[in-house]
Design a protein around this motif. Structure first.
Motif, PDB file in Angstrom:
ATOM      1  N   PRO A   1       3.579   4.066  -7.779  1.00 10.64           N
ATOM      2  CA  PRO A   1       2.281   4.219  -8.453  1.00 10.64           C
ATOM      3  C   PRO A   1       1.373   3.026  -8.152  1.00 10.64           C
ATOM      4  O   PRO A   1       1.839   1.940  -7.781  1.00 10.64           O
ATOM      5  CB  PRO A   1       2.669   4.238  -9.925  1.00 10.64           C
ATOM      6  N   SER A   2       0.078   3.216  -8.318  1.00  5.88           N
ATOM      7  CA  SER A   2      -0.883   2.118  -8.190  1.00  5.88           C
ATOM      8  C   SER A   2      -2.108   2.419  -9.041  1.00  5.88           C
ATOM      9  O   SER A   2      -2.393   3.579  -9.352  1.00  5.88           O
ATOM     10  CB  SER A   2      -1.307   1.909  -6.727  1.00  5.88           C
ATOM     11  N   LEU A   3      -2.826   1.374  -9.402  1.00  6.46           N
ATOM     12  CA  LEU A   3      -4.062   1.528 -10.164  1.00  6.46           C
ATOM     13  C   LEU A   3      -5.018   0.416  -9.755  1.00  6.46           C
ATOM     14  O   LEU A   3      -4.686  -0.767  -9.832  1.00  6.46           O
ATOM     15  CB  LEU A   3      -3.799   1.456 -11.667  1.00  6.46           C
ATOM     16  N   GLY A   4      -6.193   0.818  -9.303  1.00  6.87           N
ATOM     17  CA  GLY A   4      -7.217  -0.149  -8.912  1.00  6.87           C
ATOM     18  C   GLY A   4      -8.497   0.071  -9.679  1.00  6.87           C
ATOM     19  O   GLY A   4      -8.881   1.210  -9.977  1.00  6.87           O
ATOM     20  N   VAL A   5      -9.191  -1.020 -10.002  1.00 10.24           N
ATOM     21  CA  VAL A   5     -10.437  -0.958 -10.760  1.00 10.24           C
ATOM     22  C   VAL A   5     -11.443  -1.918 -10.133  1.00 10.24           C
ATOM     23  O   VAL A   5     -11.107  -3.063  -9.815  1.00 10.24           O
ATOM     24  CB  VAL A   5     -10.226  -1.332 -12.245  1.00 10.24           C
ATOM     25  N   THR A   6     -12.674  -1.449  -9.945  1.00 10.99           N
ATOM     26  CA  THR A   6     -13.767  -2.342  -9.566  1.00 10.99           C
ATOM     27  C   THR A   6     -14.879  -2.200 -10.600  1.00 10.99           C
ATOM     28  O   THR A   6     -15.090  -1.121 -11.172  1.00 10.99           O
ATOM     29  CB  THR A   6     -14.325  -2.020  -8.175  1.00 10.99           C
ATOM     30  N   TYR A   7     -15.598  -3.286 -10.819  1.00  6.22           N
ATOM     31  CA  TYR A   7     -16.693  -3.288 -11.788  1.00  6.22           C
ATOM     32  C   TYR A   7     -17.852  -4.095 -11.204  1.00  6.22           C
ATOM     33  O   TYR A   7     -17.673  -5.245 -10.779  1.00  6.22           O
ATOM     34  CB  TYR A   7     -16.246  -3.909 -13.106  1.00  6.22           C
TER      35      TYR A   7
ATOM     36  N   ALA B   1       0.854  -1.191   0.000  1.00  5.39           N
ATOM     37  CA  ALA B   1       0.000   0.000   0.000  1.00  5.39           C
ATOM     38  C   ALA B   1       0.886   1.236   0.000  1.00  5.39           C
ATOM     39  O   ALA B   1       0.583   2.236   0.645  1.00  5.39           O
ATOM     40  CB  ALA B   1      -0.920  -0.007   1.213  1.00  5.39           C
ATOM     41  N   SER B   2       1.989   1.171  -0.737  1.00  4.44           N
ATOM     42  CA  SER B   2       2.985   2.237  -0.708  1.00  4.44           C
ATOM     43  C   SER B   2       2.500   3.520  -1.349  1.00  4.44           C
ATOM     44  O   SER B   2       2.972   4.608  -1.013  1.00  4.44           O
ATOM     45  CB  SER B   2       4.277   1.762  -1.394  1.00  4.44           C
ATOM     46  N   SER B   3       1.553   3.462  -2.289  1.00  7.19           N
ATOM     47  CA  SER B   3       1.091   4.682  -2.939  1.00  7.19           C
ATOM     48  C   SER B   3       0.307   5.577  -1.989  1.00  7.19           C
ATOM     49  O   SER B   3       0.127   6.767  -2.262  1.00  7.19           O
ATOM     50  CB  SER B   3       0.231   4.347  -4.163  1.00  7.19           C
ATOM     51  N   ALA B   4      -0.151   5.015  -0.867  1.00  8.66           N
ATOM     52  CA  ALA B   4      -0.858   5.822   0.137  1.00  8.66           C
ATOM     53  C   ALA B   4      -0.042   5.997   1.409  1.00  8.66           C
ATOM     54  O   ALA B   4      -0.068   7.056   2.025  1.00  8.66           O
ATOM     55  CB  ALA B   4      -2.203   5.183   0.480  1.00  8.66           C
ATOM     56  N   TRP B   5       0.719   4.962   1.793  1.00  7.64           N
ATOM     57  CA  TRP B   5       1.347   4.965   3.110  1.00  7.64           C
ATOM     58  C   TRP B   5       2.871   4.930   3.083  1.00  7.64           C
ATOM     59  O   TRP B   5       3.506   5.069   4.135  1.00  7.64           O
ATOM     60  CB  TRP B   5       0.833   3.781   3.926  1.00  7.64           C
ATOM     61  N   GLY B   6       3.487   4.686   1.961  1.00  8.39           N
ATOM     62  CA  GLY B   6       4.943   4.585   1.931  1.00  8.39           C
ATOM     63  C   GLY B   6       5.411   3.175   2.197  1.00  8.39           C
ATOM     64  O   GLY B   6       4.846   2.201   1.685  1.00  8.39           O
ATOM     65  N   SER B   7       6.455   3.027   2.993  1.00  5.79           N
ATOM     66  CA  SER B   7       7.089   1.731   3.245  1.00  5.79           C
ATOM     67  C   SER B   7       6.092   0.724   3.800  1.00  5.79           C
ATOM     68  O   SER B   7       5.663   0.805   4.956  1.00  5.79           O
ATOM     69  CB  SER B   7       8.247   1.920   4.227  1.00  5.79           C
ATOM     70  N   SER B   8       5.683  -0.236   2.961  1.00  4.12           N
ATOM     71  CA  SER B   8       4.696  -1.254   3.359  1.00  4.12           C
ATOM     72  C   SER B   8       4.641  -2.333   2.293  1.00  4.12           C
ATOM     73  O   SER B   8       3.603  -2.547   1.672  1.00  4.12           O
ATOM     74  CB  SER B   8       3.304  -0.638   3.551  1.00  4.12           C
TER      75      SER B   8
END
Length: 634
Positions: free
Chosen positions: A409-415, A158-165
């Motif tokens: 970077p990150s990219l999430g998609v829900t449908y 979850a580094s795009s929101a929190w950093g080192s993780s």
């Protein structure tokens, strides 16, 4: 309307476009026109008290718009387990493994998410990272559960929101003041074998614009295994002030202290230690307009601990080490909601130091070392809701004082495939900062390597959730984590030379209550390989089964049976045993209650069938043991 209600109402209104064609059972607070009331009552049972989650984007959003593999544990579920610390709670979640589990409040259990290293998992409480800067491991056995309102878990980076993780996030959301009355609370006490006791007190209420939540906890034990005694206590407080309907000021304070025996080890002797943890925060949330919110928080934490060893038989001191770890930090975030967008832009700053005094040979050889880790970051993400789609791009840039900088970077998609099914896909680049022990401070038998780089990962996940079978909830996730720059121990220091691939599947299923009984099960398969040698990585849980049966008539009786079986790909010289499934039996009998007065007697039988489930014989699991107590609320 309180400030909290207003903020949540705005979050929900932004989600309306997606929810109108989505699923109430995945958290939307808008009931679609096509849904009949009976259908909604059935689906609500699967997501009671879990409508909004904060951790994925650091701003409340419906779980139907979350692409990450997220698990939420509520205070109600924690109470049903009769758990003492966070470590016990996490060990019931599919995909998460906590070892060892010896005495409530004892040891410093390690946690793994989908086969990750323990220092790859970031643990957060009140926005404060509680991992040590020395080894970047969080002491889960020192976190009592009474203060917890919910735990949100992201499985995977979850580094795009929190950093080192690199491995994931465990976000502890603490309880807030009770807004329905001026004074309320709870008191409980339990006792078990080997004088194992757990004592709790909490008070909560709101007067005018001021709210408070106060809690105190204490855990004691002579040790369920030799030399695993525990004596610990903690206090926690949260104060809130709402001078205006658009403004909320809050402050939190947490202090914990304890001593505990770690166990008896032939090569290391008797080992024990003590800890002292302090966390304080001060922050403000302000609604700048109907579509723009500002959050600012300052924080201070101090995590001191010591470890000592003495010779078996003689008691002669072999080593005695002390670590002092203060950290000062702050965060600021803007949340902007307009049309189909929900944008978050923020910044983080942390400055952590460590002062270590190390000793060997009975204290005749002593050394002092110092280290500092400064971290700065900016991040941004956007949740774009369009028809049945929800798209969440995220970016973050971290500067560190000990290792190279990193772009995540990150990219999430829900449908929403149908009114019963949601599909999810997520790809992210993550990282983990080497600990100060590895880069600067060193330790017994370990020389620091100041040239270490961050560990990196590319993560890919796809999955779905469905209630197509009406009375049955099913969740399935496929995951793959490609790690590079993995820290490997070479000679007497760490180097970036490893490459790993951890991939597998998680399956979870749960029924609605029938005859007041709910059944849930989970299965996790992890295939971990070294990408250079193609050999299987040892000591990672390969298969795990979780089974829970809960009974609750909501009036007088409740009970549960919780089981877990793990097959470890263990090294032979560890002498582990994991042929049995460990079952815990919980039960409770409630008092008649009126006007918010009530309580219950409760009883727990741990490891009912006296099985063995441990990775190494140096940290065995305890046999069958019992405890019981009383809980009174007012």
């Amino acid at each position: 309307m309180t400030f909290r209600d207003k903020i949540i109402e705005k979050r929900i209104s932004v989600a309306t476009a997606a929810c109108a064609g989505a699923l109430l059972w995945l958290g939307c607070s808008v009931v679609p026109a096509w849904a009949d009331n009976d259908e909604m009552k059935v689906l609500e049972m699967f997501y009671e008290d879990k409508e909004l989650v904060v951790t994925p984007t650091r701003d409340p959003k419906p779980i139907s718009q979350v692409a990450e593999n997220v698990t939420v544990i509520t205070a109600k579920e924690i109470q049903a387990l009769n758990a003492h610390t966070l470590a016990e709670v996490l060990n019931t979640v599919p995909g998460i493994h906590v070892e060892p589990r010896v005495t409530p409040g004892g040891l410093s259990p390690t946690v793994s998410i989908q086969g990750s290293e323990s220092n790859h998992v970031r643990v957060i409480m009140d926005g404060v990272t509680i991992n040590n800067v020395s080894d970047f491991v969080a002491d889960l056995g020192a976190i009592p559960v009474q203060r917890i309102a919910a735990v949100e878990i992201i499985k995977g980076p979850a580094s795009s929101a929190w950093g080192s993780s690199l491995g994931g996030i465990i976000n502890i959301i603490t309880k807030s003041p009770d807004e329905s009355r001026s004074v309320g609370g709870m008191v409980s006490a339990s006792m078990g074998e080997r004088t194992t006791g757990d004592f709790r007190l909490e008070l909560s209420g709101t007067r005018s614009s001021l709210g408070y939540y106060l809690a105190a906890d204490g855990i004691t034990s002579d040790g369920l295994l030799p030399h695993t005694n525990v004596g610990s206590g903690s206090v926690y407080g949260k104060l809130t002030w709402e001078p205006h309907e658009d403004t909320r000021v809050f402050a939190t304070y947490s202090y914990s202290r304890g001593t505990r025996g770690v166990g008896e080890f032939p090569q290391y002797g008797l080992q024990d230690g003590d800890y002292e943890h302090l966390i304080a925060t001060l922050g403000m949330s302000h609604a700048l307009s109907e579509s723009l919110d500002l959050d600012i928080t300052g924080r201070f934490s101090r995590r001191d601990y010591s470890d000592a060893s003495s010779a078996l038989g003689t008691g002669e001191e072999l080593s005695n080490n002390r670590y002092e770890q203060p950290n000062l930090g702050a965060s600021a975030k803007l949340a902007w909601r307009t049309g189909i967008h929900s944008v978050n832009i923020g910044t983080d700053y942390d400055n952590g130091t460590i002062e270590a005094e190390l000793s060997e040979n009975g204290g005749t050889v002593r050394s002092k070392t110092h280290g500092r880790l400064e971290r700065r970051a900016i991040f941004a993400n956007d949740t774009i809701v369009w028809n049945s789609w929800s798209i969440t791009p995220g970016i973050r840039y971290d500067w560190t004082s000990t290792s190279d900088d990193f772009f995540s970077p990150s990219l999430g998609v829900t449908y929403n495939l149908s009114e019963y099914t949601v599909l999810r896909a997520y790809v992210a680049r993550g990282f983990n900062i080497p600990s100060l022990t590895a880069t600067t401070v060193g330790a017994r038998g370990l020389q620091p390597n100041p040239h270490l780089e961050v560990e990196k990962v590319w993560s890919y996940q796809i999955g779905f959730e469905t209630t197509l079978l009406r009375y049955l909830w099913l969740k399935n996730t496929l995951f793959r984590h490609d790690v590079s720059g993995f820290l490997a121990f070479e000679t007497n220091s760490y180097v970036n030379q490893g490459k790993q691939r951890r991939q597998g599947i998680e399956v979870e299923v749960k029924t609605i209550p029938f005859f007041d009984t709910t059944i849930s099960a989970g299965y996790t398969f992890i295939d971990a390989h070294d990408r250079l040698s193609e050999e299987r990585v040892p000591n990672i849980p390969r298969q795990t089964w979780d089974v829970t049966v809960n009974y609750d008539d909501r009036k007088f009786l409740r009970g549960g049976l919780v089981g877990r079986y793990t097959w470890w790909n263990a090294q032979g010289d560890l002498n582990g045993r994991y042929s049995a499934m460990i079952w815990d039996l919980t039960s409770g009998v409630r008092f008649p209650s009126a006007n918010k007065l009530g309580g219950e007697f409760f009883f727990v039988a741990h490891n009912v069938f006296n099985g063995s489930q441990y990775l190494s014989d140096l940290a065995k699991s305890p046999g069958r043991w019992f405890e019981g107590g009383v809980r009174f609320s007012f």
